[in-house]
Design a protein around this motif. Sequence first.
Motif, PDB file in Angstrom:
ATOM      1  N   GLY A  51       6.840  -0.801  27.366  1.00 51.01           N
ATOM      2  CA  GLY A  51       7.917  -0.827  26.388  1.00 51.01           C
ATOM      3  C   GLY A  51       8.400   0.537  25.948  1.00 51.01           C
ATOM      4  O   GLY A  51       8.773   0.731  24.777  1.00 51.01           O
ATOM      5  N   THR A  52       8.427   1.490  26.881  1.00 52.48           N
ATOM      6  CA  THR A  52       8.812   2.873  26.583  1.00 52.48           C
ATOM      7  C   THR A  52      10.054   3.247  27.374  1.00 52.48           C
ATOM      8  O   THR A  52      10.142   2.964  28.568  1.00 52.48           O
ATOM      9  N   SER A  53      11.009   3.894  26.733  1.00 50.55           N
ATOM     10  CA  SER A  53      12.199   4.359  27.439  1.00 50.55           C
ATOM     11  C   SER A  53      11.883   5.645  28.195  1.00 50.55           C
ATOM     12  O   SER A  53      10.914   6.345  27.894  1.00 50.55           O
ATOM     13  N   CYS A  54      12.718   5.965  29.186  1.00 49.95           N
ATOM     14  CA  CYS A  54      12.456   7.125  30.042  1.00 49.95           C
ATOM     15  C   CYS A  54      13.771   7.768  30.461  1.00 49.95           C
ATOM     16  O   CYS A  54      14.733   7.077  30.817  1.00 49.95           O
ATOM     17  N   ILE A  55      13.811   9.078  30.410  1.00 48.76           N
ATOM     18  CA  ILE A  55      14.952   9.862  30.885  1.00 48.76           C
ATOM     19  C   ILE A  55      14.452  10.840  31.936  1.00 48.76           C
ATOM     20  O   ILE A  55      13.395  11.455  31.769  1.00 48.76           O
TER      21      ILE A  55
ATOM     22  N   ALA B  48      15.565  -4.488  31.158  1.00 52.56           N
ATOM     23  CA  ALA B  48      16.357  -5.260  30.193  1.00 52.56           C
ATOM     24  C   ALA B  48      15.478  -6.271  29.460  1.00 52.56           C
ATOM     25  O   ALA B  48      15.629  -6.463  28.241  1.00 52.56           O
ATOM     26  N   GLU B  49      14.553  -6.905  30.168  1.00 55.02           N
ATOM     27  CA  GLU B  49      13.639  -7.861  29.528  1.00 55.02           C
ATOM     28  C   GLU B  49      12.780  -7.185  28.465  1.00 55.02           C
ATOM     29  O   GLU B  49      12.484  -7.774  27.424  1.00 55.02           O
ATOM     30  N   LYS B  50      12.390  -5.947  28.737  1.00 56.00           N
ATOM     31  CA  LYS B  50      11.546  -5.200  27.799  1.00 56.00           C
ATOM     32  C   LYS B  50      12.356  -4.496  26.711  1.00 56.00           C
ATOM     33  O   LYS B  50      11.796  -3.981  25.742  1.00 56.00           O
ATOM     34  N   GLY B  51      13.675  -4.442  26.903  1.00 53.97           N
ATOM     35  CA  GLY B  51      14.522  -3.773  25.927  1.00 53.97           C
ATOM     36  C   GLY B  51      14.387  -2.263  25.930  1.00 53.97           C
ATOM     37  O   GLY B  51      14.571  -1.612  24.893  1.00 53.97           O
ATOM     38  N   VAL B  52      14.069  -1.684  27.103  1.00 46.01           N
ATOM     39  CA  VAL B  52      13.924  -0.229  27.191  1.00 46.01           C
ATOM     40  C   VAL B  52      15.044   0.349  28.057  1.00 46.01           C
ATOM     41  O   VAL B  52      15.652  -0.356  28.862  1.00 46.01           O
ATOM     42  N   TYR B  53      15.268   1.643  27.910  1.00 42.34           N
ATOM     43  CA  TYR B  53      16.340   2.327  28.621  1.00 42.34           C
ATOM     44  C   TYR B  53      15.743   3.312  29.624  1.00 42.34           C
ATOM     45  O   TYR B  53      14.990   4.215  29.242  1.00 42.34           O
ATOM     46  N   ILE B  54      16.083   3.128  30.894  1.00 37.42           N
ATOM     47  CA  ILE B  54      15.696   4.057  31.953  1.00 37.42           C
ATOM     48  C   ILE B  54      16.983   4.744  32.397  1.00 37.42           C
ATOM     49  O   ILE B  54      17.855   4.130  32.998  1.00 37.42           O
ATOM     50  N   ILE B  55      17.110   6.013  32.071  1.00 36.98           N
ATOM     51  CA  ILE B  55      18.369   6.735  32.296  1.00 36.98           C
ATOM     52  C   ILE B  55      18.101   7.917  33.220  1.00 36.98           C
ATOM     53  O   ILE B  55      17.408   8.863  32.852  1.00 36.98           O
ATOM     54  N   GLY B  56      18.631   7.846  34.425  1.00 36.51           N
ATOM     55  CA  GLY B  56      18.420   8.905  35.408  1.00 36.51           C
ATOM     56  C   GLY B  56      19.499   9.967  35.350  1.00 36.51           C
ATOM     57  O   GLY B  56      20.452   9.899  34.581  1.00 36.51           O
ATOM     58  N   SER B  57      19.322  10.996  36.179  1.00 43.69           N
ATOM     59  CA  SER B  57      20.307  12.078  36.385  1.00 43.69           C
ATOM     60  C   SER B  57      20.875  12.634  35.090  1.00 43.69           C
ATOM     61  O   SER B  57      22.074  12.836  34.957  1.00 43.69           O
TER      62      SER B  57
ATOM     63  N   LEU C  65      24.230   2.332  22.023  1.00 38.11           N
ATOM     64  CA  LEU C  65      23.808   2.173  23.415  1.00 38.11           C
ATOM     65  C   LEU C  65      24.115   0.763  23.903  1.00 38.11           C
ATOM     66  O   LEU C  65      24.351  -0.140  23.093  1.00 38.11           O
ATOM     67  N   PRO C  66      24.125   0.540  25.214  1.00 42.65           N
ATOM     68  CA  PRO C  66      24.291  -0.823  25.722  1.00 42.65           C
ATOM     69  C   PRO C  66      23.203  -1.728  25.151  1.00 42.65           C
ATOM     70  O   PRO C  66      22.046  -1.325  25.042  1.00 42.65           O
ATOM     71  N   LYS C  67      23.575  -2.912  24.787  1.00 45.79           N
ATOM     72  CA  LYS C  67      22.615  -3.818  24.152  1.00 45.79           C
ATOM     73  C   LYS C  67      21.637  -4.368  25.187  1.00 45.79           C
ATOM     74  O   LYS C  67      22.016  -4.743  26.282  1.00 45.79           O
ATOM     75  N   GLY C  68      20.360  -4.398  24.835  1.00 43.61           N
ATOM     76  CA  GLY C  68      19.380  -5.086  25.660  1.00 43.61           C
ATOM     77  C   GLY C  68      18.552  -4.226  26.588  1.00 43.61           C
ATOM     78  O   GLY C  68      17.532  -4.675  27.096  1.00 43.61           O
TER      79      GLY C  68
END
Length: 429
Positions: free
Chosen positions: A117-121, A142-151, A392-395
């Motif tokens: 449940g941790t976001s990552c950049i 999306a199921e976990k509600g986390v954001y994985i944002i590359g580049s 941010l985008p929801k979800g």
Amino acid sequence: MATEQRPFHLVVFGASGFTGQFVTEEVAREQVAMEQSSRLPWAVAGRSKEKLQQVLEKAALKLGRPTLSSEVGIIICDLSNPASLDEMAKKATLVLNCVGPYRFYGEPVVKACIENGTSCIDICGEPQFLEQMHAKYHEKAAEKGVYIIGSSGFDSIPADLGVLYTRNQMNGTLTAVESFLTIHSGPEGLCIHDGTWKSAIYGFGDKGTLRKLRSASCLKPVPIVGSKLKRRWPVTYCRELNSYSIPFLGSDMSVVKRTQRYLHENLQDSPVQYAAYVTVGGITSVIKLMFAGLFFLFFVKFSIGRHLLVKFPWLFSFGYFSKQGPTQKQIEGSSFTMTFFGQGYSHGFSTEKNKPNIRICTQVKGPEAGYVATPIAMVQAAMTLLNDASDLPKGGGVFTPGAAFSRTKLIDRLNQHGIEFSVISSSEV
């Protein structure tokens, strides 16, 4: 994102690596600039406690903050030990992943972050990894509600957000953009670090896998609005910039196209066609670069060629490689400018069978791309994610920077930290 209280708001993973040291310093600089009541608890993570401590001491000395080492947590973890990655992820709301090449080392971090449940950049510039992570993990994130944002470094925040900035500044509908990257170097010249060199070798050497990945996705083509953007020749002269240019072979095209697809399919925005180029100067530079490029592309096709490029980089990089990375003088003497030429249609003017009647030129300018602009972009993306969650985008999910931050104030943050977005000209034809 994680809503329960965790020890650290963000963790810099790979902080003792070459790029990680600069990111660590930028996080420290950001925290020092904030009021004490607004500072966020953060940590550095990696394999060696001693090296992590040295990075913090170096940053403390440079920023004139002797207490920094005692203010920042240290987490020991190793990519070869998934349990240690899980423990790191459980302690953080957001992980800044600085360990590349990402095609070899990126997925375990993404997996650990999503499962906990941790976001990552990250600051990946490898299209295959970026697109593969979206295909494999978007629904799970999306199921976990986390954001994985590359580049979220120089690849590809200037290009991705530069297109969005150009769109927002046009008084009408933007339909196509060409970007031209110019790298300015000082008397000390330029230099490629070992990690960047290896990423390029394996990225260009594995183009077939990327084609298969895209073919398997079975995505519908994004519609073309207005006149189709004509592709330039492999070598073309840009009169506006008084320079020859060649196609830019980094991740910008992949990232921008994914952003435009997301904005069109999810927010019903009008999609923007995009092409990326890099300026190379005069005809002598073109000839040198063509020779070097053909030489490089030939060798990366074969396993033995890739091995030689990795084993003996100084023989094949034409003086641009250094195992230690660029010197401080090279970094201080370098900067970048990305110029965008956009075209579109004024309000009420039909895009059907008409040529574009509006032109706009914008720029994104900043300091040295790899180790100054990249940490700034990454850290400001992190601050935006942590502080502007409602925009941010929801979800949650796996996103490009443009998809994640299109409705946030990230461009304003970048402007305040030395990566400047501006309009050069705008006119109706």
